[in-house]
Design a protein around this motif. Sequence first.
Motif, short mmCIF file in Angstrom:
data_model
loop_
_atom_site.label_atom_id
_atom_site.label_comp_id
_atom_site.label_asym_id
_atom_site.label_seq_id
_atom_site.Cartn_x
_atom_site.Cartn_y
_atom_site.Cartn_z
N PRO A 18 11.74 -13.18 -92.74
CA PRO A 18 11.21 -13.32 -94.11
C PRO A 18 12.08 -12.65 -95.16
CG PRO A 18 9.44 -12.83 -92.57
CD PRO A 18 10.71 -12.66 -91.82
N ALA A 19 12.63 -11.47 -94.84
CA ALA A 19 13.49 -10.79 -95.80
C ALA A 19 14.79 -11.56 -96.01
CB ALA A 19 13.80 -9.37 -95.31
N LEU A 20 15.35 -12.10 -94.93
CA LEU A 20 16.56 -12.90 -95.05
C LEU A 20 16.28 -14.17 -95.83
CD1 LEU A 20 19.52 -13.42 -94.34
CD2 LEU A 20 18.76 -14.34 -92.14
N GLN A 21 15.15 -14.78 -95.60
CA GLN A 21 14.74 -15.98 -96.33
C GLN A 21 14.70 -15.71 -97.84
OE1 GLN A 21 10.62 -17.01 -95.77
NE2 GLN A 21 10.98 -19.20 -96.17
N LEU A 24 18.30 -15.13 -99.28
CA LEU A 24 19.05 -16.38 -99.39
C LEU A 24 18.53 -17.24 -100.54
CD1 LEU A 24 19.42 -17.28 -95.61
CD2 LEU A 24 21.30 -16.93 -97.22
N ARG A 25 17.22 -17.35 -100.65
CA ARG A 25 16.65 -18.16 -101.72
C ARG A 25 17.08 -17.63 -103.09
NH1 ARG A 25 11.60 -17.48 -100.76
NH2 ARG A 25 11.24 -19.33 -99.48
N GLU A 26 17.02 -16.32 -103.27
CA GLU A 26 17.40 -15.74 -104.56
C GLU A 26 18.87 -15.94 -104.85
OE1 GLU A 26 16.15 -11.70 -104.28
OE2 GLU A 26 14.02 -12.15 -104.65
N ALA A 27 19.73 -15.80 -103.83
CA ALA A 27 21.16 -15.98 -104.02
C ALA A 27 21.50 -17.42 -104.38
CB ALA A 27 21.92 -15.56 -102.76
N LEU A 28 20.83 -18.36 -103.76
CA LEU A 28 21.08 -19.77 -104.02
C LEU A 28 20.53 -20.18 -105.39
CD1 LEU A 28 20.27 -21.05 -100.44
CD2 LEU A 28 22.49 -21.23 -101.57
N LEU A 38 17.78 -23.63 -92.94
CA LEU A 38 16.81 -23.38 -91.88
C LEU A 38 17.19 -22.09 -91.17
CD1 LEU A 38 16.43 -26.95 -90.36
CD2 LEU A 38 15.08 -25.89 -92.18
N LEU A 39 16.23 -21.21 -90.99
CA LEU A 39 16.43 -19.94 -90.30
C LEU A 39 15.50 -19.87 -89.10
CD1 LEU A 39 16.37 -17.59 -93.42
CD2 LEU A 39 18.41 -18.27 -92.14
N SER A 78 30.99 -35.37 -103.63
CA SER A 78 30.22 -36.48 -104.17
C SER A 78 30.22 -36.41 -105.69
CB SER A 78 28.78 -36.45 -103.63
OG SER A 78 28.13 -35.26 -103.99
N HIS A 79 29.93 -37.55 -106.31
CA HIS A 79 29.87 -37.61 -107.77
C HIS A 79 28.60 -36.97 -108.32
CE1 HIS A 79 33.43 -40.10 -108.32
NE2 HIS A 79 33.02 -40.87 -107.34
N ALA A 80 27.53 -37.03 -107.52
CA ALA A 80 26.24 -36.54 -108.00
C ALA A 80 25.63 -35.58 -106.98
CB ALA A 80 25.29 -37.72 -108.24
N GLN A 81 24.67 -34.79 -107.43
CA GLN A 81 23.95 -33.87 -106.56
C GLN A 81 23.10 -34.69 -105.58
OE1 GLN A 81 22.73 -31.36 -104.49
NE2 GLN A 81 23.24 -30.01 -106.23
N PRO A 82 23.34 -34.56 -104.26
CA PRO A 82 22.59 -35.37 -103.29
C PRO A 82 21.25 -34.79 -102.89
CG PRO A 82 24.26 -34.12 -102.15
CD PRO A 82 24.41 -33.80 -103.62
N PHE A 83 20.92 -33.58 -103.35
CA PHE A 83 19.65 -32.95 -103.00
C PHE A 83 18.79 -32.81 -104.25
CE2 PHE A 83 22.72 -31.23 -99.91
CZ PHE A 83 22.12 -31.65 -98.72
N ARG A 84 17.50 -33.00 -104.09
CA ARG A 84 16.59 -32.93 -105.23
C ARG A 84 16.09 -31.52 -105.49
NH1 ARG A 84 12.80 -38.30 -104.11
NH2 ARG A 84 14.51 -39.82 -104.06
N LYS A 85 16.11 -30.66 -104.47
CA LYS A 85 15.57 -29.31 -104.63
C LYS A 85 16.19 -28.38 -103.61
CE LYS A 85 11.55 -30.78 -101.91
NZ LYS A 85 10.08 -30.92 -101.90
N LEU A 86 15.80 -27.13 -103.67
CA LEU A 86 16.24 -26.12 -102.71
C LEU A 86 15.09 -25.76 -101.80
CD1 LEU A 86 18.24 -23.93 -101.65
CD2 LEU A 86 17.27 -22.41 -103.42
N LEU A 87 15.35 -25.76 -100.50
CA LEU A 87 14.37 -25.35 -99.50
C LEU A 87 15.03 -24.32 -98.58
CD1 LEU A 87 12.89 -28.82 -98.47
CD2 LEU A 87 11.81 -27.11 -99.94
N VAL A 88 14.39 -23.19 -98.40
CA VAL A 88 14.82 -22.19 -97.43
C VAL A 88 13.63 -21.93 -96.52
CG1 VAL A 88 15.80 -19.91 -97.05
CG2 VAL A 88 16.38 -21.18 -99.14
#
Length: 251
Positions: A18-21, A24-28, A38-39, A78-88
Amino acid sequence: MQILNIAAYKFVALAQLPALQTALREALQARGIKGTVLLAEEGINLFLAAGEGEIHDFLAWLRKDARFEDLQIKESWSHAQPFRKLLVKVKPEIIRMNHSAIRPASGRAPAVDAATLKRWLGSGHDDTGRPVVTLDTRNAFEADVGTFRNAIDWRINKFTEFPQALLDHRDELRGKTVVSFCTGGIRCEKAAILMQEAGLTNVYQLDGGILNYFEESGHAHFEGECFVFDERRALDPALQPRVNVGAPPGA
């Protein structure tokens, strides 16, 4: 093309997930990076995209952690962002197999590099003269987009079906050199260890998977494109996105 896409995984013992999660989320988020991380206690698996500077800055931050300092990255653009959101996410496994005895961090199956596999496939046998076969460990719909010529494809619908498929087909692999492969290496690494556990002795994983093979050996012996789980849908052997591939089942 201004968006740098990276894929990476590493089997390494992780604790305090949980702490690593959170870290990582904050850094991203601070760098505006989207994608999926995925962790699990067995390691990390990530697919991320953003501007080149943001990605490299994040990797420099991540590699300050000794557990990730040798993390190997596969890059494409790629020309565009291929992901719609961030998931950790924290998961029981970074790639689900439902076979708890398989722990790659405790020891890997032998790996074969792209140049060697290309040479083996060109001759039809390995350096000892044993027949070589490639085994696609991906889902059937991924193999339909592209795979190695004459690859063994057990038409699994999800990776958790691989252990039973191996039991059903194990005898067909005896006496051959088997090279398991997948998109980036994570599934074929677990698959190769499972095959060794099942008593197969001449088993290799394709180091870095299809994406690394494309980068080092191009399209030799490969037909079609490589399916990827983002809005690009597939990459050709030059690691360029194709936009005419349909979404996977259930997407």
